[in-house]
Scaffold this motif. Sequence first.
Motif, PDB file in Angstrom:
ATOM      1  N   UNK A  12       7.653   9.837  -6.832  1.00 27.15           N
ATOM      2  CA  UNK A  12       6.259   9.848  -6.375  1.00 27.15           C
ATOM      3  C   UNK A  12       6.084  10.863  -5.249  1.00 27.15           C
ATOM      4  N   UNK A  13       7.033  10.891  -4.337  1.00 31.03           N
ATOM      5  CA  UNK A  13       6.964  11.846  -3.224  1.00 31.03           C
ATOM      6  C   UNK A  13       7.026  13.285  -3.742  1.00 31.03           C
ATOM      7  N   UNK A  14       7.901  13.513  -4.711  1.00 30.01           N
ATOM      8  CA  UNK A  14       8.055  14.844  -5.290  1.00 30.01           C
ATOM      9  C   UNK A  14       6.770  15.307  -5.989  1.00 30.01           C
ATOM     10  N   UNK A  15       6.076  14.383  -6.641  1.00 23.43           N
ATOM     11  CA  UNK A  15       4.864  14.710  -7.388  1.00 23.43           C
ATOM     12  C   UNK A  15       3.599  14.638  -6.533  1.00 23.43           C
ATOM     13  N   UNK A  16       3.758  14.241  -5.277  1.00 25.80           N
ATOM     14  CA  UNK A  16       2.602  14.128  -4.395  1.00 25.80           C
ATOM     15  C   UNK A  16       1.700  12.959  -4.720  1.00 25.80           C
ATOM     16  N   UNK A  17       2.275  11.901  -5.285  1.00 27.28           N
ATOM     17  CA  UNK A  17       1.496  10.710  -5.669  1.00 27.28           C
ATOM     18  C   UNK A  17       1.426   9.743  -4.494  1.00 27.28           C
ATOM     19  N   UNK A  18       0.222   9.267  -4.208  1.00 27.44           N
ATOM     20  CA  UNK A  18       0.028   8.276  -3.157  1.00 27.44           C
ATOM     21  C   UNK A  18       0.500   6.902  -3.641  1.00 27.44           C
ATOM     22  N   UNK A  19       1.364   6.253  -2.858  1.00 25.24           N
ATOM     23  CA  UNK A  19       1.901   4.941  -3.226  1.00 25.24           C
ATOM     24  C   UNK A  19       1.158   3.839  -2.483  1.00 25.24           C
ATOM     25  N   UNK A  20       0.703   2.851  -3.230  1.00 25.17           N
ATOM     26  CA  UNK A  20       0.170   1.606  -2.666  1.00 25.17           C
ATOM     27  C   UNK A  20       1.202   0.543  -3.008  1.00 25.17           C
ATOM     28  N   UNK A  21       1.958   0.138  -2.024  1.00 24.99           N
ATOM     29  CA  UNK A  21       3.141  -0.683  -2.289  1.00 24.99           C
ATOM     30  C   UNK A  21       2.800  -2.174  -2.241  1.00 24.99           C
ATOM     31  N   UNK A  22       2.745  -2.790  -3.416  1.00 23.94           N
ATOM     32  CA  UNK A  22       2.450  -4.219  -3.512  1.00 23.94           C
ATOM     33  C   UNK A  22       3.706  -5.032  -3.804  1.00 23.94           C
ATOM     34  N   UNK A  23       4.877  -4.441  -3.553  1.00 22.38           N
ATOM     35  CA  UNK A  23       6.129  -5.173  -3.758  1.00 22.38           C
ATOM     36  C   UNK A  23       6.108  -6.463  -2.948  1.00 22.38           C
ATOM     37  N   UNK A  24       6.474  -7.557  -3.570  1.00 21.72           N
ATOM     38  CA  UNK A  24       6.560  -8.832  -2.855  1.00 21.72           C
ATOM     39  C   UNK A  24       7.512  -8.673  -1.656  1.00 21.72           C
ATOM     40  N   UNK A  25       7.125  -9.120  -0.469  1.00 20.91           N
ATOM     41  CA  UNK A  25       8.002  -8.987   0.703  1.00 20.91           C
ATOM     42  C   UNK A  25       9.385  -9.620   0.498  1.00 20.91           C
ATOM     43  N   UNK A  26       9.455 -10.694  -0.291  1.00 23.55           N
ATOM     44  CA  UNK A  26      10.753 -11.321  -0.552  1.00 23.55           C
ATOM     45  C   UNK A  26      11.634 -10.411  -1.401  1.00 23.55           C
ATOM     46  N   UNK A  27      11.023  -9.701  -2.334  1.00 25.20           N
ATOM     47  CA  UNK A  27      11.769  -8.754  -3.168  1.00 25.20           C
ATOM     48  C   UNK A  27      12.179  -7.540  -2.340  1.00 25.20           C
ATOM     49  N   UNK A  28      11.263  -7.057  -1.494  1.00 22.75           N
ATOM     50  CA  UNK A  28      11.562  -5.924  -0.616  1.00 22.75           C
ATOM     51  C   UNK A  28      12.761  -6.235   0.277  1.00 22.75           C
ATOM     52  N   UNK A  29      12.849  -7.464   0.729  1.00 20.48           N
ATOM     53  CA  UNK A  29      13.987  -7.872   1.559  1.00 20.48           C
ATOM     54  C   UNK A  29      15.297  -7.702   0.790  1.00 20.48           C
TER      55      UNK A  29
END
Length: 284
Positions: free
Chosen positions: A79-96
Amino acid sequence: MIKLAKSAGFCFGVERAVNLAYSNASLSNIFTFGPIIHNDFVTNDLKLKGVEIAYELTPRIKNVIIRSHGVGENIYKQADHLGINIIDATCPYVKKIHNLVKQHIILGQSIIIIGDKLHPEIIGINGWTNDNAIIIKDEFDSNIPLLDNTKSYFVVAQTTYKQEVVNRIIQLLEENHITFNYVHTICSTTTKRQQEARSLAKNVDTMIIVGGRNSSNTKKLFEICLSECKNSLCIENASELAKIKFNKDSDIGITAGASTPKYIIDDVISYINNTIKGEISNGL
């Protein structure tokens, strides 16, 4: 009487993800990376509002919503390489879990993930291990005999997995003298939901589980309820109850998966209530 489990429906992580999807629906060229949740009614409604589903990142995408299941580290880099804006809805428990496995890889430990290797959450977690994790589904998994007792492992589990399955695997690791440390990563809401479903199913004549057929946690709820109440039904919406005859003197329990919107649960309750003219109460 109709008895509704208190924890039925959206969990915190799913509700957060769905709210983020709706609140950002007006953005141009916006997609979710995979279905935001395992519920066709929600994903179809979002599509009508302009939020489509993508399974890979392309230059066409300007905004991407990472669903509650999370994704691997490579998706963020793409996403960073393609210049795509990320809206991160990852569950905080999963992110942990993502952060934990990455930290322990740096410490030199191998990673064991307890869960279904085809589930998007597991695919995402494995993506933070450079896809090198050992994934164990149950105590009969062929990966268990292949574990090296000269290595040190770090063990996590899918947030929606059955605790009893995890417990049996942990016991097997101990019996096979595997060196490991395990961090409890099953979501407390999942545990509570499953406990409530089991308790409710034991005390009703019919148990109804509402949720998407592709939902892992809904399938687990159905398995749990069926083990306690042989007259357990898994449905996606109220229309599937049209051929079911309800006895007004029966006790009917209802629970729902974490991806089931409140309005679908309300429709099911309303249909049954109008059919048998019963009363509605909190099951637990």
